[in-house]
Design a protein around this motif. Sequence first.
Motif, PDB file in Angstrom:
ATOM      1  N   ARG A   5      30.693  15.855  85.153  1.00 15.93           N
ATOM      2  CA  ARG A   5      31.709  15.440  86.156  1.00 15.93           C
ATOM      3  C   ARG A   5      33.147  15.530  85.290  1.00 15.93           C
ATOM      4  O   ARG A   5      33.210  15.077  84.071  1.00 15.93           O
ATOM      5  N   PRO A   6      34.080  16.401  85.667  1.00 12.18           N
ATOM      6  CA  PRO A   6      35.482  16.234  84.935  1.00 12.18           C
ATOM      7  C   PRO A   6      35.975  14.848  85.120  1.00 12.18           C
ATOM      8  O   PRO A   6      35.744  14.086  85.993  1.00 12.18           O
ATOM      9  N   ALA A   7      36.725  14.614  83.881  1.00 14.98           N
ATOM     10  CA  ALA A   7      37.356  13.403  83.575  1.00 14.98           C
ATOM     11  C   ALA A   7      38.743  13.309  84.397  1.00 14.98           C
ATOM     12  O   ALA A   7      39.361  12.302  84.854  1.00 14.98           O
ATOM     13  N   ALA A   8      39.444  14.658  84.540  1.00 19.94           N
ATOM     14  CA  ALA A   8      40.561  14.614  85.335  1.00 19.94           C
ATOM     15  C   ALA A   8      40.886  16.288  85.803  1.00 19.94           C
ATOM     16  O   ALA A   8      39.833  17.147  85.089  1.00 19.94           O
ATOM     17  N   THR A   9      41.998  16.398  86.335  1.00 23.01           N
ATOM     18  CA  THR A   9      41.928  17.953  86.793  1.00 23.01           C
ATOM     19  C   THR A   9      43.587  18.151  86.625  1.00 23.01           C
ATOM     20  O   THR A   9      44.454  17.408  86.670  1.00 23.01           O
ATOM     21  N   LEU A  10      43.568  19.430  85.982  1.00 26.71           N
ATOM     22  CA  LEU A  10      44.900  20.212  85.685  1.00 26.71           C
ATOM     23  C   LEU A  10      45.162  20.992  86.818  1.00 26.71           C
ATOM     24  O   LEU A  10      44.396  21.894  86.867  1.00 26.71           O
ATOM     25  N   ILE A  11      46.138  21.042  87.809  1.00 24.34           N
ATOM     26  CA  ILE A  11      46.705  21.947  88.715  1.00 24.34           C
ATOM     27  C   ILE A  11      47.688  22.657  88.051  1.00 24.34           C
ATOM     28  O   ILE A  11      48.908  22.352  88.043  1.00 24.34           O
ATOM     29  N   CYS A  12      47.692  23.886  87.474  1.00 28.80           N
ATOM     30  CA  CYS A  12      48.637  24.571  86.678  1.00 28.80           C
ATOM     31  C   CYS A  12      49.550  25.408  87.437  1.00 28.80           C
ATOM     32  O   CYS A  12      49.412  26.288  88.401  1.00 28.80           O
ATOM     33  N   LEU A  13      50.931  25.213  87.356  1.00 32.12           N
ATOM     34  CA  LEU A  13      51.998  25.729  87.921  1.00 32.12           C
ATOM     35  C   LEU A  13      52.666  26.727  86.811  1.00 32.12           C
ATOM     36  O   LEU A  13      53.461  26.210  85.823  1.00 32.12           O
ATOM     37  N   HIS A  14      52.619  28.200  87.230  1.00 36.28           N
ATOM     38  CA  HIS A  14      52.964  29.017  86.001  1.00 36.28           C
ATOM     39  C   HIS A  14      54.505  29.368  85.959  1.00 36.28           C
ATOM     40  O   HIS A  14      55.219  28.984  86.822  1.00 36.28           O
ATOM     41  N   PRO A  15      54.896  29.817  84.650  1.00 32.78           N
ATOM     42  CA  PRO A  15      56.300  30.543  84.575  1.00 32.78           C
ATOM     43  C   PRO A  15      56.728  31.337  85.743  1.00 32.78           C
ATOM     44  O   PRO A  15      55.972  31.907  86.677  1.00 32.78           O
ATOM     45  N   LEU A  16      58.109  31.711  85.651  1.00 29.77           N
ATOM     46  CA  LEU A  16      58.738  32.461  86.806  1.00 29.77           C
ATOM     47  C   LEU A  16      58.173  33.810  86.808  1.00 29.77           C
ATOM     48  O   LEU A  16      57.803  34.729  86.011  1.00 29.77           O
ATOM     49  N   PRO A  17      57.500  34.160  87.983  1.00 36.24           N
ATOM     50  CA  PRO A  17      56.960  35.532  88.188  1.00 36.24           C
ATOM     51  C   PRO A  17      57.778  36.629  87.993  1.00 36.24           C
ATOM     52  O   PRO A  17      57.510  37.770  87.510  1.00 36.24           O
ATOM     53  N   THR A  18      58.972  36.521  88.391  1.00 35.32           N
ATOM     54  CA  THR A  18      60.026  37.810  88.168  1.00 35.32           C
ATOM     55  C   THR A  18      60.208  37.965  86.462  1.00 35.32           C
ATOM     56  O   THR A  18      61.006  38.773  86.192  1.00 35.32           O
ATOM     57  N   ALA A  19      59.985  37.036  85.686  1.00 33.77           N
ATOM     58  CA  ALA A  19      59.929  36.915  84.138  1.00 33.77           C
ATOM     59  C   ALA A  19      58.591  37.272  83.642  1.00 33.77           C
ATOM     60  O   ALA A  19      58.309  36.938  82.436  1.00 33.77           O
ATOM     61  N   GLU A  20      57.613  37.963  84.426  1.00 31.69           N
ATOM     62  CA  GLU A  20      56.351  37.949  83.909  1.00 31.69           C
ATOM     63  C   GLU A  20      55.439  36.532  83.884  1.00 31.69           C
ATOM     64  O   GLU A  20      54.163  36.735  83.247  1.00 31.69           O
ATOM     65  N   GLY A  21      55.767  35.646  84.309  1.00 34.25           N
ATOM     66  CA  GLY A  21      54.862  34.363  84.507  1.00 34.25           C
ATOM     67  C   GLY A  21      53.951  34.701  85.590  1.00 34.25           C
ATOM     68  O   GLY A  21      54.171  35.326  86.608  1.00 34.25           O
ATOM     69  N   MET A  22      52.739  34.094  85.050  1.00 37.93           N
ATOM     70  CA  MET A  22      51.492  34.230  86.077  1.00 37.93           C
ATOM     71  C   MET A  22      50.515  33.030  85.476  1.00 37.93           C
ATOM     72  O   MET A  22      50.759  32.354  84.466  1.00 37.93           O
ATOM     73  N   MET A  23      49.329  33.127  86.207  1.00 34.89           N
ATOM     74  CA  MET A  23      48.101  32.242  85.878  1.00 34.89           C
ATOM     75  C   MET A  23      47.823  32.631  84.527  1.00 34.89           C
ATOM     76  O   MET A  23      47.279  31.357  83.916  1.00 34.89           O
ATOM     77  N   ASP A  24      48.022  33.687  83.913  1.00 30.97           N
ATOM     78  CA  ASP A  24      47.571  34.047  82.575  1.00 30.97           C
ATOM     79  C   ASP A  24      48.597  33.761  81.328  1.00 30.97           C
ATOM     80  O   ASP A  24      48.361  33.983  80.423  1.00 30.97           O
ATOM     81  N   SER A  25      49.616  33.327  81.805  1.00 29.98           N
ATOM     82  CA  SER A  25      50.590  32.869  80.736  1.00 29.98           C
ATOM     83  C   SER A  25      49.936  31.798  79.928  1.00 29.98           C
ATOM     84  O   SER A  25      49.198  30.987  80.130  1.00 29.98           O
ATOM     85  N   HIS A  26      50.264  32.196  78.481  1.00 31.23           N
ATOM     86  CA  HIS A  26      49.221  31.780  77.386  1.00 31.23           C
ATOM     87  C   HIS A  26      48.923  30.466  77.408  1.00 31.23           C
ATOM     88  O   HIS A  26      47.529  30.202  77.044  1.00 31.23           O
ATOM     89  N   VAL A  27      49.930  29.591  77.602  1.00 31.31           N
ATOM     90  CA  VAL A  27      49.541  28.141  77.287  1.00 31.31           C
ATOM     91  C   VAL A  27      48.378  27.677  78.173  1.00 31.31           C
ATOM     92  O   VAL A  27      47.600  27.034  78.096  1.00 31.31           O
ATOM     93  N   LEU A  28      48.733  28.211  79.645  1.00 29.78           N
ATOM     94  CA  LEU A  28      47.802  27.979  80.965  1.00 29.78           C
ATOM     95  C   LEU A  28      46.376  28.376  80.482  1.00 29.78           C
ATOM     96  O   LEU A  28      45.275  27.737  80.867  1.00 29.78           O
TER      97      LEU A  28
END
Length: 235
Positions: free
Chosen positions: A38-61
């Motif tokens: 079972r996970p110890a904790a959960t990260l819910i990722c909120l990505h950078p600005l989509p109008t500047a190419e931000g998305m769920m695949d932005s590299h740190v996320l």
Amino acid sequence: MEEIRSSTVLPAVRQDIELHTADGLTLVGELALPPEGRPAATLICLHPLPTAEGMMDSHVLRKAAYRLPALAGLAVLRFNTRGTTSDRGTSEGSFEDGEGERYDVAAALEYAEFHDLPNCWLLGWSFGTELALKWGHDPLVRGAILLSPPLKRAGDADLAAWAEFGRPLVALVPEFDDYLRPPEARERFAAVPQAEVVGVDGAKHLWVGEPYVRIVLDEIVRRVNPAAHPLPTKV
């Protein structure tokens, strides 16, 4: 053992998911779970600005999802906010400058609650930090980690609301950020008594470079699962 590199993908149970918003949109995403247990904790990722190419695949996320389930026992939930496209697909709707996205944040938290994901932390980057500050005051949220917060759409009223919310708030601020640098960040976040500002020497807004990614992931794990800190650099 091999050194962890920018392209390293470690084992996880990965699931394509869909989120459903209260205003009728379907958002696409992925949930990465630890390979065992079972996970110890959960990260819910909120990505950078989509109008500047931000998305769920932005590299740190993306790298968080590639590494932290295996290295730190974390669940990592990433998704595209309304109107945003990545390899996973395009979420319905259109960009609403951080306002309509309140329903996207709520949908992610609802998914986490329904699927019994434990100890949920918001992980926002740039535009995503503003979504966390504005719309993250939910009893399910244990705290928030902000990467490169610009404090543009989210302002003093949102900081005051987070202060009242009372949950931990950690801001990782690059020394050479384009919008908000550590000295000003410390002044602004002083409005939140429980906030911690971590200045990162040499870093820029986009956290380009493996050394900075490692700093970010280490700081995340230090807060959400201290038992797994520090992260290994080899596997």
